[in-house]
Structure formats: structure tokens, C-alpha cells
Scaffold this motif. Structure first.
Motif, PDB file in Angstrom:
ATOM      1  N   GLY A   1      -4.572 -12.067  11.647  1.00  0.00           N
ATOM      2  CA  GLY A   1      -3.564 -12.567  10.769  1.00  0.00           C
ATOM      3  C   GLY A   1      -2.252 -12.874  11.162  1.00  0.00           C
ATOM      4  O   GLY A   1      -1.959 -13.215  12.377  1.00  0.00           O
ATOM      5  N   THR A   2      -1.292 -12.661  10.523  1.00  0.00           N
ATOM      6  CA  THR A   2       0.136 -12.897  10.600  1.00  0.00           C
ATOM      7  C   THR A   2       0.860 -11.699  11.265  1.00  0.00           C
ATOM      8  O   THR A   2       2.171 -11.943  11.448  1.00  0.00           O
ATOM      9  CB  THR A   2       0.698 -13.304   9.451  1.00  0.00           C
ATOM     10  N   LYS A   3       0.013 -10.545  11.784  1.00  0.00           N
ATOM     11  CA  LYS A   3       0.764  -9.698  12.283  1.00  0.00           C
ATOM     12  C   LYS A   3       0.917  -9.492  13.757  1.00  0.00           C
ATOM     13  O   LYS A   3       1.041  -8.582  14.353  1.00  0.00           O
ATOM     14  CB  LYS A   3       0.149  -8.223  11.790  1.00  0.00           C
ATOM     15  N   VAL A   4       0.343 -10.735  14.266  1.00  0.00           N
ATOM     16  CA  VAL A   4       0.478 -10.846  15.781  1.00  0.00           C
ATOM     17  C   VAL A   4       1.000 -12.322  16.149  1.00  0.00           C
ATOM     18  O   VAL A   4       1.205 -13.153  15.353  1.00  0.00           O
ATOM     19  CB  VAL A   4      -0.938 -11.074  16.196  1.00  0.00           C
ATOM     20  N   GLN A   5       1.826 -12.084  17.178  1.00  0.00           N
ATOM     21  CA  GLN A   5       2.674 -13.425  17.711  1.00  0.00           C
ATOM     22  C   GLN A   5       2.367 -13.443  19.132  1.00  0.00           C
ATOM     23  O   GLN A   5       2.334 -12.738  19.807  1.00  0.00           O
ATOM     24  CB  GLN A   5       4.269 -13.224  17.598  1.00  0.00           C
ATOM     25  N   ILE A   6       1.773 -14.747  19.675  1.00  0.00           N
ATOM     26  CA  ILE A   6       1.421 -15.015  20.915  1.00  0.00           C
ATOM     27  C   ILE A   6       2.764 -15.185  21.489  1.00  0.00           C
ATOM     28  O   ILE A   6       3.622 -16.220  21.418  1.00  0.00           O
ATOM     29  CB  ILE A   6       0.497 -16.017  20.986  1.00  0.00           C
ATOM     30  N   LEU A   7       3.093 -14.628  22.827  1.00  0.00           N
ATOM     31  CA  LEU A   7       4.244 -14.754  23.600  1.00  0.00           C
ATOM     32  C   LEU A   7       4.021 -15.699  24.541  1.00  0.00           C
ATOM     33  O   LEU A   7       4.613 -16.483  25.308  1.00  0.00           O
ATOM     34  CB  LEU A   7       4.706 -13.609  24.184  1.00  0.00           C
ATOM     35  N   GLY A   8       2.604 -15.700  25.289  1.00  0.00           N
ATOM     36  CA  GLY A   8       2.214 -16.701  26.166  1.00  0.00           C
ATOM     37  C   GLY A   8       1.007 -16.378  26.771  1.00  0.00           C
ATOM     38  O   GLY A   8       0.188 -15.039  26.434  1.00  0.00           O
ATOM     39  N   PRO A   9       0.074 -16.956  27.528  1.00  0.00           N
ATOM     40  CA  PRO A   9       0.695 -18.452  27.952  1.00  0.00           C
ATOM     41  C   PRO A   9       0.354 -19.568  26.964  1.00  0.00           C
ATOM     42  O   PRO A   9      -0.027 -19.373  25.713  1.00  0.00           O
ATOM     43  CB  PRO A   9      -0.109 -18.619  29.455  1.00  0.00           C
ATOM     44  N   VAL A  10       0.866 -20.754  27.293  1.00  0.00           N
ATOM     45  CA  VAL A  10       0.863 -21.748  26.286  1.00  0.00           C
ATOM     46  C   VAL A  10      -0.799 -22.262  26.202  1.00  0.00           C
ATOM     47  O   VAL A  10      -1.040 -22.461  24.958  1.00  0.00           O
ATOM     48  CB  VAL A  10       1.428 -23.083  26.913  1.00  0.00           C
ATOM     49  N   ALA A  11      -1.473 -21.853  26.984  1.00  0.00           N
ATOM     50  CA  ALA A  11      -3.055 -22.244  26.963  1.00  0.00           C
ATOM     51  C   ALA A  11      -3.499 -21.284  25.728  1.00  0.00           C
ATOM     52  O   ALA A  11      -4.417 -21.838  25.109  1.00  0.00           O
ATOM     53  CB  ALA A  11      -3.620 -21.978  28.274  1.00  0.00           C
ATOM     54  N   LEU A  12      -3.092 -20.255  25.655  1.00  0.00           N
ATOM     55  CA  LEU A  12      -3.690 -19.246  24.697  1.00  0.00           C
ATOM     56  C   LEU A  12      -3.034 -19.770  23.407  1.00  0.00           C
ATOM     57  O   LEU A  12      -3.778 -19.581  22.141  1.00  0.00           O
ATOM     58  CB  LEU A  12      -3.383 -17.806  24.930  1.00  0.00           C
ATOM     59  N   GLN A  13      -1.844 -20.062  23.204  1.00  0.00           N
ATOM     60  CA  GLN A  13      -1.443 -20.701  22.009  1.00  0.00           C
ATOM     61  C   GLN A  13      -2.221 -21.829  21.609  1.00  0.00           C
ATOM     62  O   GLN A  13      -2.526 -22.075  20.451  1.00  0.00           O
ATOM     63  CB  GLN A  13       0.116 -20.862  21.969  1.00  0.00           C
ATOM     64  N   GLN A  14      -2.376 -22.813  22.479  1.00  0.00           N
ATOM     65  CA  GLN A  14      -3.098 -24.064  22.278  1.00  0.00           C
ATOM     66  C   GLN A  14      -4.459 -23.529  21.656  1.00  0.00           C
ATOM     67  O   GLN A  14      -5.156 -24.152  20.674  1.00  0.00           O
ATOM     68  CB  GLN A  14      -2.989 -24.884  23.371  1.00  0.00           C
ATOM     69  N   ALA A  15      -5.204 -22.689  22.298  1.00  0.00           N
ATOM     70  CA  ALA A  15      -6.675 -22.257  21.885  1.00  0.00           C
ATOM     71  C   ALA A  15      -6.644 -21.850  20.595  1.00  0.00           C
ATOM     72  O   ALA A  15      -7.694 -22.002  19.475  1.00  0.00           O
ATOM     73  CB  ALA A  15      -7.224 -21.220  22.924  1.00  0.00           C
ATOM     74  N   LEU A  16      -5.652 -20.947  20.051  1.00  0.00           N
ATOM     75  CA  LEU A  16      -5.595 -20.394  18.741  1.00  0.00           C
ATOM     76  C   LEU A  16      -5.304 -21.446  17.770  1.00  0.00           C
ATOM     77  O   LEU A  16      -6.059 -21.585  16.781  1.00  0.00           O
ATOM     78  CB  LEU A  16      -4.516 -19.159  18.815  1.00  0.00           C
ATOM     79  N   LEU A  17      -4.392 -22.316  17.962  1.00  0.00           N
ATOM     80  CA  LEU A  17      -4.257 -23.472  16.800  1.00  0.00           C
ATOM     81  C   LEU A  17      -5.315 -24.268  16.778  1.00  0.00           C
ATOM     82  O   LEU A  17      -5.557 -24.711  15.682  1.00  0.00           O
ATOM     83  CB  LEU A  17      -3.024 -24.202  17.865  1.00  0.00           C
ATOM     84  N   ALA A  18      -6.028 -24.722  17.950  1.00  0.00           N
ATOM     85  CA  ALA A  18      -7.355 -25.565  17.802  1.00  0.00           C
ATOM     86  C   ALA A  18      -8.208 -24.949  17.080  1.00  0.00           C
ATOM     87  O   ALA A  18      -8.908 -25.426  16.185  1.00  0.00           O
ATOM     88  CB  ALA A  18      -7.891 -25.806  19.231  1.00  0.00           C
ATOM     89  N   GLN A  19      -8.568 -23.582  17.110  1.00  0.00           N
ATOM     90  CA  GLN A  19      -9.514 -22.698  16.315  1.00  0.00           C
ATOM     91  C   GLN A  19      -9.205 -22.829  14.983  1.00  0.00           C
ATOM     92  O   GLN A  19      -9.903 -22.762  13.887  1.00  0.00           O
ATOM     93  CB  GLN A  19      -9.555 -21.534  17.115  1.00  0.00           C
ATOM     94  N   ALA A  20      -7.894 -22.391  14.559  1.00  0.00           N
ATOM     95  CA  ALA A  20      -7.296 -22.195  13.200  1.00  0.00           C
ATOM     96  C   ALA A  20      -7.584 -23.715  12.417  1.00  0.00           C
ATOM     97  O   ALA A  20      -7.752 -23.869  11.402  1.00  0.00           O
ATOM     98  CB  ALA A  20      -5.853 -21.978  13.342  1.00  0.00           C
ATOM     99  N   ALA A  21      -7.187 -24.777  13.234  1.00  0.00           N
ATOM    100  CA  ALA A  21      -7.446 -26.275  12.593  1.00  0.00           C
ATOM    101  C   ALA A  21      -8.712 -26.480  12.440  1.00  0.00           C
ATOM    102  O   ALA A  21      -8.894 -27.024  11.241  1.00  0.00           O
ATOM    103  CB  ALA A  21      -6.588 -26.995  13.650  1.00  0.00           C
ATOM    104  N   GLN A  22      -9.642 -26.038  13.073  1.00  0.00           N
ATOM    105  CA  GLN A  22     -11.088 -26.359  13.148  1.00  0.00           C
ATOM    106  C   GLN A  22     -11.519 -25.383  11.710  1.00  0.00           C
ATOM    107  O   GLN A  22     -12.328 -26.115  11.064  1.00  0.00           O
ATOM    108  CB  GLN A  22     -11.726 -25.950  14.258  1.00  0.00           C
ATOM    109  N   ALA A  23     -10.992 -24.396  11.743  1.00  0.00           N
ATOM    110  CA  ALA A  23     -11.473 -23.300  10.583  1.00  0.00           C
ATOM    111  C   ALA A  23     -10.828 -23.982   9.167  1.00  0.00           C
ATOM    112  O   ALA A  23     -11.649 -23.939   8.266  1.00  0.00           O
ATOM    113  CB  ALA A  23     -10.895 -22.073  10.842  1.00  0.00           C
ATOM    114  N   LEU A  24      -9.803 -24.659   9.196  1.00  0.00           N
ATOM    115  CA  LEU A  24      -8.979 -24.966   8.120  1.00  0.00           C
ATOM    116  C   LEU A  24      -9.909 -26.311   7.567  1.00  0.00           C
ATOM    117  O   LEU A  24     -10.399 -26.518   6.656  1.00  0.00           O
ATOM    118  CB  LEU A  24      -7.808 -25.564   8.552  1.00  0.00           C
ATOM    119  N   ARG A  25     -10.310 -27.012   8.568  1.00  0.00           N
ATOM    120  CA  ARG A  25     -11.072 -28.313   8.196  1.00  0.00           C
ATOM    121  C   ARG A  25     -12.366 -27.908   7.647  1.00  0.00           C
ATOM    122  O   ARG A  25     -12.981 -28.657   6.876  1.00  0.00           O
ATOM    123  CB  ARG A  25     -11.483 -29.399   9.556  1.00  0.00           C
TER     124      ARG A  25
END
Length: 311
Positions: A281-305
Motif C-alpha cells: 500500500g502507501t507505506k512504501v516509497q520506491i527510491l529506485g531504479p526508474v524501471a521498478l517505479q515504471q513496473a509498479l505504475l503499469a501494474q497499478a494502472a492495469q489493476a485500476l482498469r
């Protein structure tokens, strides 16, 4: 371990094996081979019939056995603890054999240890549910006696069973399941079979010769290589224990404050790590790398849809 205890342990080690080389004995007891040779000579001087076969190693003569040895309270406790854990990772047949073995341990233990053995099982409980009904006895027999094993197998994300004929070489427990490592005669290659996906197991009378080039340790190292990727996160300390228990590929605490910990997480791919981070949930913040951040955003967007109500 003093020398007397070590010599006794060496007799027990040899008694439980056909042959053992000086190198194997040295590795097992953390000794030099020179010390092993001296210990073997001491056993011979004491009348213990140790024989040596060129190219095979040392062994005790077949008719030599030590009298029954009593377990110390700590040894008996360790066996009872292991038995308690195994009951949650095996089927009913294996559990029945286990209970029989534990009963024999109690029978050969001295009367001094009986109160200890009576009390200990009442003070230990494993609350985890049984992870499967895997019956290991038949698989162990197939491995040790080198008998061809047949079964019907259902692969991951499949509903149909396929008949397999295999030469069993080893058992591995990982991700809360037992896995059989075997040479598949259909695929002509080694395969990893999850035991709880097998049915109609049958031990045939056909025997096989173990493949000398196969090593269970090397196979595991090849199939489960060390993770090569590292992601960094800032995690709320209330979830630090959860992270240590759940992220099995390994993590390292870089720095820690009163509220947060800076962690390095090891992984094979960003997709798997991102999927797990989403569960925090919101108790974690990704510091890096960018590839990990992008992977999480893509999965979150897919789950939202997927979960968003249709208009």
C-alpha cells in the motif's frame, strides 16, 4: 567437540553409510584429512573394525553395531521440533512413519529424560495450516532404490493431466511445497515436478542407473540463480518485520530511522518485485531504479482498469 565425542560420532557416521572417503569425513567434521587418518587409526587400535576399499573409501564391517545410544534432552527436543514442523509439510503416510519414529526415540531414551519428553510436546504448537498432502515415502523409495516412477501430472495454469515416467534424483522444499527433481523419460531432460500436482503415483519394478554427472546442488544453483537486480525502497517500520518474512529473495537494511527504513531488495525481475510492493500500500516509497517505479505504475494502472466499474 572433544576427541572422545568425535570418535563416537565418527563411528555413528560410518555406521550409517556404505562407504565414506577421508575427504567426506574431513568436510563433515570440519577437520583436516590428516586428523581424520589419525582418528581412523585410533578407532582401529580400539578394536573398531574399520576397513578401507581403494576408490570407495572407509566403512565398518557389516556385523559391527554400537549398542543403542540414549538421546540427550537437547537432541530429543530437536527431533521432536523437526517432527512437529514436518507434520505441516507432508501427507498422512509420512506423518504416520514420523510418529512411529518419535515413539521409538521415546522408548530408547533414559527415564531421566522422560519428564522432559512428556512436557515438551505440550508446550509447542504450529498454527500454520498444512501446505499440502504430499506423500514423500514413495518418492524417497524411488530415489534410494533407483526405481522408475510413473504418475499423472498437471502443469501450472493447466487443467489436463499428462502421464509421466521419470527417474527420481532428489527432493527440494521451496515456496512452501515439495518438488521432485527427476529425469523425465518423455522430455529426455531433467524436470522440476511439484509433488502436490501429482496423482496416481506408482513405483515400477524397472530400475535405472543414476546419472553420475547430475548434482542436486548444481541443478538448484542453475535453476535458481542468485538474483542480479536490486531495488531500493523507503519502508514504514511497522512493515519491516513483514518484509523480512515475505521477501524471500533477500533484503538489506541500508539505514534506519525511528519511522522508516531504507532497504535494498534483491530480485530476478522488476515485475515480481513491483507486484509484491503493491501489497504494501502507501507505506512504501520506491527510491529506485526508474524501471521498478515504471513496473509498479503499469501494474497499478492495469489493476485500476480491471476493477473500475463500467459505465
Amino acid at each position: 567437540m572433544n576427541r572422545v565425542d568425535r570418535l563416537l560420532a565418527m563411528i555413528l557416521y560410518l555406521q550409517g553409510r556404505r562407504y565414506s572417503s577421508a575427504r567426506q569425513l574431513a568436510e563433515h567434521f570440519s577437520l583436516s584429512e590428516r586428523t581424520v587418518y589419525r582418528d581412523l587409526a585410533a578407532l582401529g587400535d580400539a578394536g573398531v573394525p574399520v576397513s578401507m576399499s581403494a576408490g570407495r573409501g572407509y566403512r565398518l564391517l557389516a556385523d559391527y553395531h554400537l549398542p543403542p545410544v540414549n538421546f540427550s534432552p537437547e537432541e530429543a527436543g530437536a527431533l521432536l521440533t523437526g517432527g512437529l514442523l514436518l507434520t505441516h509439510h507432508s501427507g498422512k503416510t509420512t506423518q504416520r512413519h514420523l510418529q512411529s519414529a518419535l515413539a521409538k526415540i521415546r522408548a530408547v531414551s533414559s527415564g531421566v529424560n522422560q519428564p522432559y519428553l512428556d512436557m515438551l510436546p505440550q508446550t509447542m504448537v504450529v498454527t500454520a495450516t498444512n501446505s499440502g498432502e504430499e506423500e514423500l515415502s514413495l518418492l524417497q523409495q524411488a530415489i534410494v532404490q533407483q526405481q522408475v516412477l510413473t504418475f499423472d501430472y498437471c502443469r501450472y495454469l493447466d487443467t489436463a493431466y499428462q502421464h509421466r515416467e521419470v527417474e527420481a534424483h532428489g527432493l527440494v522444499f521451496y515456496l512452501q511445497r515439495w518438488h521432485l527433481i527427476a529425469w523425465c523419460r518423455t522430455r529426455q531432460a531433467f524436470r522440476d515436478f511439484r509433488v502436490d500436482r501429482m496423482k496416481a503415483l506408482e513405483l515400477t519394478t524397472t530400475t535405472f542407473i543414476a546419472r553420475p554427472s547430475f548434482s542436486l546442488e548444481r541443478y538448484i544453483a542453475k535453476q535458481m540463480p542468485s538474483p542480479t537486480l536490486q531495488g531500493e525502497i523507503l519502508l514504514d517500520n511497522t512493515l519491516l518485520d513483514k518484509a523480512k518474512r515475505e521477501w524471500w529473495l533477500g533484503l538489506r537494511v541500508i539505514t534506519s530511522s525511528e519511522q522508516h527504513s531504507h532497504l535494498e531488495l534483491h530480485c530476478h525481475d522488476w515485475h515480481s518485485l513491483a507486484a509484491w510492493l503493491l501489497s504494501l500500500g502507501t507505506k512504501v516509497q520506491i527510491l529506485g531504479p526508474v524501471a521498478l517505479q515504471q513496473a509498479l505504475l503499469a501494474q497499478a494502472a492495469q489493476a485500476l482498469r480491471h476493477h473500475q466499474p463500467s459505465e
